[in-house]
Enzyme design. Structure first.
Site, PDB file in Angstrom:
ATOM      1  CG  ASN A 152      -9.688  43.417  -6.167  1.00  0.00           C
ATOM      2  OD1 ASN A 152     -10.866  43.423  -5.837  1.00  0.00           O
ATOM      3  ND2 ASN A 152      -8.740  43.950  -5.413  1.00  0.00           N
ATOM      4  N   GLY A 228     -14.443  49.350  -3.779  1.00  0.00           N
ATOM      5  CA  GLY A 228     -13.933  49.745  -5.090  1.00  0.00           C
ATOM      6  C   GLY A 228     -12.997  50.926  -4.954  1.00  0.00           C
ATOM      7  CB  SER A 229     -11.693  53.261  -7.442  1.00  0.00           C
ATOM      8  OG  SER A 229     -12.894  53.800  -7.933  1.00  0.00           O
ATOM      9  CD  GLU A 250     -13.744  48.396   4.096  1.00  0.00           C
ATOM     10  OE1 GLU A 250     -12.550  48.713   3.981  1.00  0.00           O
ATOM     11  OE2 GLU A 250     -14.344  48.416   5.179  1.00  0.00           O
ATOM     12  CB  CYS A 284      -7.616  46.512  -1.739  1.00  0.00           C
ATOM     13  SG  CYS A 284      -8.144  45.074  -0.828  1.00  0.00           S
ATOM     14  CD  GLU A 464     -16.597  44.554   3.205  1.00  0.00           C
ATOM     15  OE1 GLU A 464     -17.703  44.071   3.536  1.00  0.00           O
ATOM     16  OE2 GLU A 464     -16.310  44.829   2.043  1.00  0.00           O
TER      17      GLU A 464
END
Ligand code: NAD
Length: 500
Positions: A152, A228-229, A250, A284, A464
């Site tokens: 994304n 990711g998920s 994350e 996200c 991050e």
């Protein structure tokens, strides 16, 4: 017809996978194949990790300011290529061109910001308990980092991981999402051109699954940095936990914008439309819930429904497009599957709700911008990450209830409150269980100089970006130098704990 073939980058060379297999890179707005990409095997992963391991010893000794100079050059090349990178990004994953430019810009900002750390990476020098003794701390790299990234933000998110990893002296194996191999290749090309020595950064293309598991388990990988998920994050953490490997994860979100009864409703509306439907709801930090005080709810819903209905779907390269496609057929099916779920649980589709079946839109993976009303806090649409252009409006009667509903999810990434009351704003800032909080702005649009990440099941406590990123990609080493020329026992060991 495919015009480009994308390869792995291992030990400073662009190479095809050992199997010779390839997968297609398609434009989600129309199904056109824009490139083919080599489909890596576990043997390719081994080669990439071995290359990173070999390069580590010289890279960790390469002066950090010199590493920074390479990053500064990379940032300048990115800036120069911003428009081309953005165009390819829109073709590859669908977001509208202006947002793709924003994604590249975030990568540039991160690269420049971290390049400066080449001359910082501060540690502490503190007074020692004993005479003629020196006490200090310094950062130490981990070794080989596996950077596993989603589609994304196919440029920005890899820079969030790769740049801090490199500046601290780690080497990297980069595995991007299989929907966005092209932007990953472009980023690696830029770093190669900027002068990164061979083996320091390696790229393996291909779907997660077996490839990802192999990378995570590889004995020479020291840290896995994953975005990711939540499902994949939990899976990776489980494997890494057994092997006592470090993981930065994350993960998903179920972000909310709270609109209190003293809010500027039109301002809130702009924030909601941008945060819920930008990147087709696939950020996200997307606002997939709107928590509206009943004093403003009717007005807000009327206006939001009107605005959502006016948004124009289309190819992200067309200037008339407000909302692009979602990334894949699977994503489109997932979004569509929530419409009957919502209705069955008692919600009402007040805007959108359909997959367009007419004209050019039928060829791509589009879903109408959708507003669900009559949503209750525990409904599935209010709890699960749909990751598409869908937002659910939940009505509440007080600030207390708004905060309770906001925090009533396993996730904790981003939240926002619209209010003109300073007390309500501060109360929200204190009580929101999210890693990012906005006041009178939407839930999206974080800046790279502050930490980015979520509380609760959105992650595992790491962050991050900002200075916090340095903590992920290094470990502290505490160093004591005794220059007294005699054995001096530390205070804890000397004379029953009394200072000598
Ligand atoms: P995903 O979990 O399907 O894939 C992410 C990456 O993991 C891809 O590179 C994929 O190939 C890889 N992967 C898949 N299985 C693996 C395995 N077994 N081992 C190792 N790697 C594996 O996620 P996605 O669909 O690419 O991204 C969307 C998700 O990412 C959403 O849930 C979104 O909220 C989240 N996200 C979170 C943040 C954040 O900072 N919190 C930022 C962006 C996206």
């Amino acid at each position: 017809m495919a015009t480009t073939h994308l390869k792995n980058y291992i030990d400073g060379r662009w190479v095809d996978s050992s199997s010779g297999d390839a997968f297609e890179d398609t434009d989600p707005a129309n199904g056109d194949i824009i490139a083919t990409a080599t489909k890596s095997t576990t043997a390719d992963v081994d080669k990439a990790v071995e290359s990173a391991r070999r390069a580590y010893d010289s890279w960790r000794l390469f002066p950090a300011p010199k590493r920074g100079e390479i990053l500064y050059r990379a940032g300048a090349i990115m800036l120069d290529r911003k428009d081309d990178l953005a165009r390819e990004m829109t073709l590859e994953m669908g977001k509208v061109l202006a947002e793709s430019k924003g994604d590249v810009q975030e990568g540039i900002d991160m690269t420049y910001y971290i390049a400066g750390e080449g001359r910082r990476q501060f540690g502490d020098v503190v007074p020692a308990e004993l005479p003629s003794k020196w006490a200090m701390s310094m950062r130490n790299p981990h070794g080989v980092i596996a950077a596993i990234t989603p589609w994304n933000f196919p440029f920005a998110i890899p820079t969030w991981k790769i740049m801090p990893a490199l500046i601290l002296g780690n080497t990297v194996v980069f595995k991007p999402a299989s929907y966005t191999p092209m932007l990953a290749v472009r980023l690696v090309e830029i770093l190669e051109e900027a002068g990164l020595p061979k083996g320091v950064l390696n790229l393996v293309l291909g779907p997660g699954g077996a490839l990802g598991d192999h990378l995570v388990q590889h004995p020479s990988v020291d840290l896995i940095s994953f975005t990711g998920s939540s499902d994949t994050g939990a899976h990776i953490s489980e494997i890494a936990g057994r092997l006592l490997k470090r993981v930065s994860a994350e993960l998903g979100g179920k972000n909310a914008i709270v609109v209190l009864d003293d809010a500027d409703v039109d301002l809130a509306l702009d924030g909601i439309v941008w945060s819920a439907f930008g990147t087709s709801g696939q950020r996200c930090t997307a606002a997939s819930r709107v928590i509206a005080h009943h004093g403003v709810a009717n007005d807000l819903i009327d206006k939001l429904v009107g605005r959502a209905k006016k948004l124009r779907l289309g190819h992200g390269l067309e200037s008339t497009t407000d909302v692009g496609p979602v990334v894949s057929k699977a994503a489109q099916d997932k979004v569509a599957s929530y419409m009957p779920i919502a209705e069955k649980e008692g919600a009402t589709i007040a805007a959108g709700g359909r997959v367009p079946t007419e004209g050019a839109l039928a060829k791509g993976f589009f879903h109408e911008p959708t507003v669900l009303v009559d949503v209750k806090p525990n409904m599935r649409v209010a709890q699960e990450e749909i990751f598409g252009p869908v937002t659910s409006v939940i009505e509440v009667k007080s600030v207390d209830e708004a905060v309770k509903v906001l925090n009533n999810t396993k996730y904790g990434l981003s939240s926002s409150v619209y209010t003109r009351n300073i007390n309500s704003a501060f109360r929200f800032m204190r009580d929101a269980e999210t890693g990012i909080v906005y006041v009178n702005a939407g839930t999206i649009g974080a800046e790279i100089q502050l930490p980015f990440g979520g509380m609760k099941s959105t992650g595992n406590g790491h962050r991050e970006a900002g200075r916090a990123a340095l903590d992920v990609y290094s470990e502290w080493k505490s160093i004591y130098v005794d220059y007294s020329g005699k054995l001096q026992r530390a205070q804890m060991d000397a004379d029953g704990g009394k200072a000598p």
